[in-house]
Design a protein around this motif. Structure first.
Motif, PDB file in Angstrom:
ATOM      1  N   UNK A 143       2.471  -1.029   1.323  1.00  0.00           N
ATOM      2  CA  UNK A 143       1.374  -0.064   1.260  1.00  0.00           C
ATOM      3  C   UNK A 143       1.832   1.250   0.643  1.00  0.00           C
ATOM      4  N   UNK A 144       3.036   1.686   0.995  1.00  0.00           N
ATOM      5  CA  UNK A 144       3.564   2.901   0.382  1.00  0.00           C
ATOM      6  C   UNK A 144       3.765   2.700  -1.119  1.00  0.00           C
ATOM      7  N   UNK A 145       4.164   1.491  -1.525  1.00  0.00           N
ATOM      8  CA  UNK A 145       4.349   1.203  -2.947  1.00  0.00           C
ATOM      9  C   UNK A 145       3.033   1.277  -3.701  1.00  0.00           C
ATOM     10  N   UNK A 146       1.941   0.877  -3.079  1.00  0.00           N
ATOM     11  CA  UNK A 146       0.633   0.981  -3.734  1.00  0.00           C
ATOM     12  C   UNK A 146       0.322   2.436  -4.061  1.00  0.00           C
ATOM     13  N   UNK A 147       0.620   3.307  -3.144  1.00  0.00           N
ATOM     14  CA  UNK A 147       0.366   4.734  -3.352  1.00  0.00           C
ATOM     15  C   UNK A 147       1.264   5.299  -4.447  1.00  0.00           C
ATOM     16  N   UNK A 155      -5.827   2.919  -5.773  1.00  0.00           N
ATOM     17  CA  UNK A 155      -5.082   2.949  -4.520  1.00  0.00           C
ATOM     18  C   UNK A 155      -5.929   2.445  -3.355  1.00  0.00           C
ATOM     19  N   UNK A 156      -7.143   2.980  -3.200  1.00  0.00           N
ATOM     20  CA  UNK A 156      -7.984   2.584  -2.061  1.00  0.00           C
ATOM     21  C   UNK A 156      -8.301   1.093  -2.069  1.00  0.00           C
ATOM     22  N   UNK A 157      -8.744   0.502  -3.201  1.00  0.00           N
ATOM     23  CA  UNK A 157      -8.995  -0.944  -3.183  1.00  0.00           C
ATOM     24  C   UNK A 157      -7.753  -1.762  -2.872  1.00  0.00           C
ATOM     25  N   UNK A 158      -6.598  -1.343  -3.385  1.00  0.00           N
ATOM     26  CA  UNK A 158      -5.373  -2.108  -3.125  1.00  0.00           C
ATOM     27  C   UNK A 158      -4.997  -2.059  -1.647  1.00  0.00           C
TER      28      UNK A 158
END
Length: 498
Positions: A143-147, A155-158
């Motif tokens: 999740x941190x990697x998505x950001x 970011x929000x959809x991922x």
């Protein structure tokens, strides 16, 4: 050149500007960005499967391995303990040495445990399950990697997709494990996990961009890690083994007392540490504090729904149950898993137009409604499955909102650690649900067919508690509002190439 971060207000999701994300995909249909989401989602799914894939075989293991049910219960406890310990530590390390390295490390633990577990007796099996549990730490790191690695509009959809995979993995694990157990043997549950973990490791190595560390993340607090490990082990031993040991027994009471003493000492040490495992001052702000409480509560209602549904479908006819086989009851959870994944795009859309805490509140309301309908309108198995799916939709909406709130309010250099704490309290919530549902089932049991089974009253009481917990989640969403400090300046979140 400085870049301003958005205020930590109550508007739609708008993650802080990427922290030196020169490698982040930029186009709206960027292939690298899509590949990153797919790989992260698949990896989270593999990790989530480990929690429930082995559950169908647990009743069989005492006979297969010539051991006691109490010993077999450690197959679940060991995974819970190692996952709880590894999650905040590997999340913190991901802020220091890079996300990809820690994602691969987490999957290597799953691979090692999957290979080790079927090679010996009960001791080897428990050791393998313990290693598998450490893979849980991958989820907050992903999740941190998505950001870090995606453009702002993705970011929000991922995050919604990654959150959904947690419920999907837990939901399909039981029926998938049952199919494998019936078709071949219990060992193949672990060989299947090993194969999936190899695929995930290769995919992470190829797709996730290399990155050494987040600037300003500081060093590693070994003292804090040791205290946290001891405190969590004591707490979760008390929760998971309380029913076996006896809730008023000396071992259970001592475990809880040790947990309180050590965790209080850990909190005091963290406040004095220059490089804490968890920044308690940051997490004490209302958005992050109530977000973590909501994560704990959603973990309770999610796992309670899974246990309550399977137990009621398998329960004694005439005592609120319907007499289904364990395999059929497991397959009945597939609509719940599909619904949790299906609401992910809707959740991201709602968060972009309103705010993640509003979405969290909606999830709590839908979950409470599902539990209420279970009490007043469950005349047949089809109705039970429908209301369980409604609960799954509510939990899926709430789950997706949690990391969005973290992205909005957590300092950039603590993003991995913040997601780790959130995942940790969620895991504690599932263990509380497991212990609570089991204890209530025993306390309100009746005799049917020569054996003790949960009564109709037990099913109703568990559902009522689930609904009440869901409503408290709504209160957390309300209390998470207000004006608080924004995330740390961008200079503390810059990253350097690996």
């Amino acid at each position: 050149m400085s870049t301003k971060t958005p205020p930590a207000g109550d508007g739609p999701v708008t993650p802080p500007p990427p922290h030196a994300r020169a490698d982040a995909p930029t186009g709206k249909n960027s292939r690298p960005g899509t590949a990153l989401i797919v790989v992260a989602g698949f990896s989270c799914l593999v990790v989530a499967l480990q929690q429930t894939l082995v559950v169908p075989a647990v009743p069989e293991f005492p006979g297969i391995l010539g051991t006691t049910p109490e010993t077999v219960s450690w197959l679940v406890t060991a995974t819970l303990l190692t996952g709880a310990v590894a999650t905040p530590i590997l999340s913190r390390l991901s802020d220091m040495v890079g996300r990809r390295r820690m994602m691969i490390a987490a999957m290597l633990f799953v691979l090692a445990g999957s290979v080790l577990a079927p090679l010996g007796g009960i001791a080897t099996l428990i050791a393998g399950r313990a290693l598998q549990g450490m893979g849980t730490a991958l989820v907050p790191v992903a999740m941190a990697q998505m950001r870090d690695g995606l453009p702002r509009h993705r970011v929000a959809p991922s995050l919604a997709v990654l959150s959904a995979t947690l419920g999907v993995g837990g939901g399909i694990g039981i029926p998938l494990g049952g199919v494998i157990l019936d078709a071949v043997s219990w060992e193949w549950m672990f060989w299947f996990s090993a194969l999936l973990s190899v695929v995930a490791i290769v995919a992470i190595a190829v797709v996730v961009p290399p990155r050494a560390r987040v600037e300003g993340s500081g060093g590693f607090d070994m003292t804090g890690a040791v205290l946290l490990t001891v405190g969590l082990v004591a707490l979760l031993l008390g929760i998971s083994q309380g029913e076996t040991w006896g809730w008023g027994s000396a071992p259970t009471v001592l475990a809880f007392l040790a947990a309180v003493v050590v965790l209080v000492a850990w909190g005091r040490q963290q406040l004095r540490s220059a490089d804490p495992i968890v920044d308690l001052r940051a997490t004490s702000t209302a958005p992050l504090l109530f977000n973590n409480i909501a994560s704990l509560l959603l973990g309770i209602v999610m796992f309670a729904n899974l246990l309550l549904t399977t137990e009621q479908l398998q329960g004694a006819v005439g005592e609120g149950g319907f007499g289904w086989s364990s395999a059929s009851a497991g397959l009945a959870m597939l609509p719940n898993a599909a619904a949790m994944f299906g609401v992910a795009p809707l959740t991201a859309w709602l968060a972009q137009r309103w705010s993640p805490r509003v979405v969290l509140g909606i999830g709590g309301v839908v979950t409470a409604l599902g539990y209420l309908l279970r009490i007043v309108a469950s005349p047949n198995p089809a109705a039970v499955i429908v209301w369980a799916t409604v609960i799954g939709i509510g939990v899926g909406i709430g789950y997706a909102a949690l990391p969005m709130i973290i992205v909005r309010h957590a300092p950039g250099h603590q993003m991995g650690a913040a997601n780790g704490v959130n995942a940790l309290v969620r895991a504690i919530g599932t263990s509380i649900a497991s212990a609570g549902v089991g204890a209530l089932g025993v306390a309100m049991a009746v005799e049917a067919g020569g054996r003790s089974v949960p009564s109709a009253t037990a099913f109703s009481v568990i559902a009522a508690i689930g609904g009440a917990v869901a409503l408290v989640t709504v209160a957390c969403a309300v209390l998470a509002g207000g004006s608080h400090s924004a995330p740390a300046p961008v200079r503390n979140g810059a990253s350097t190439p690996e």
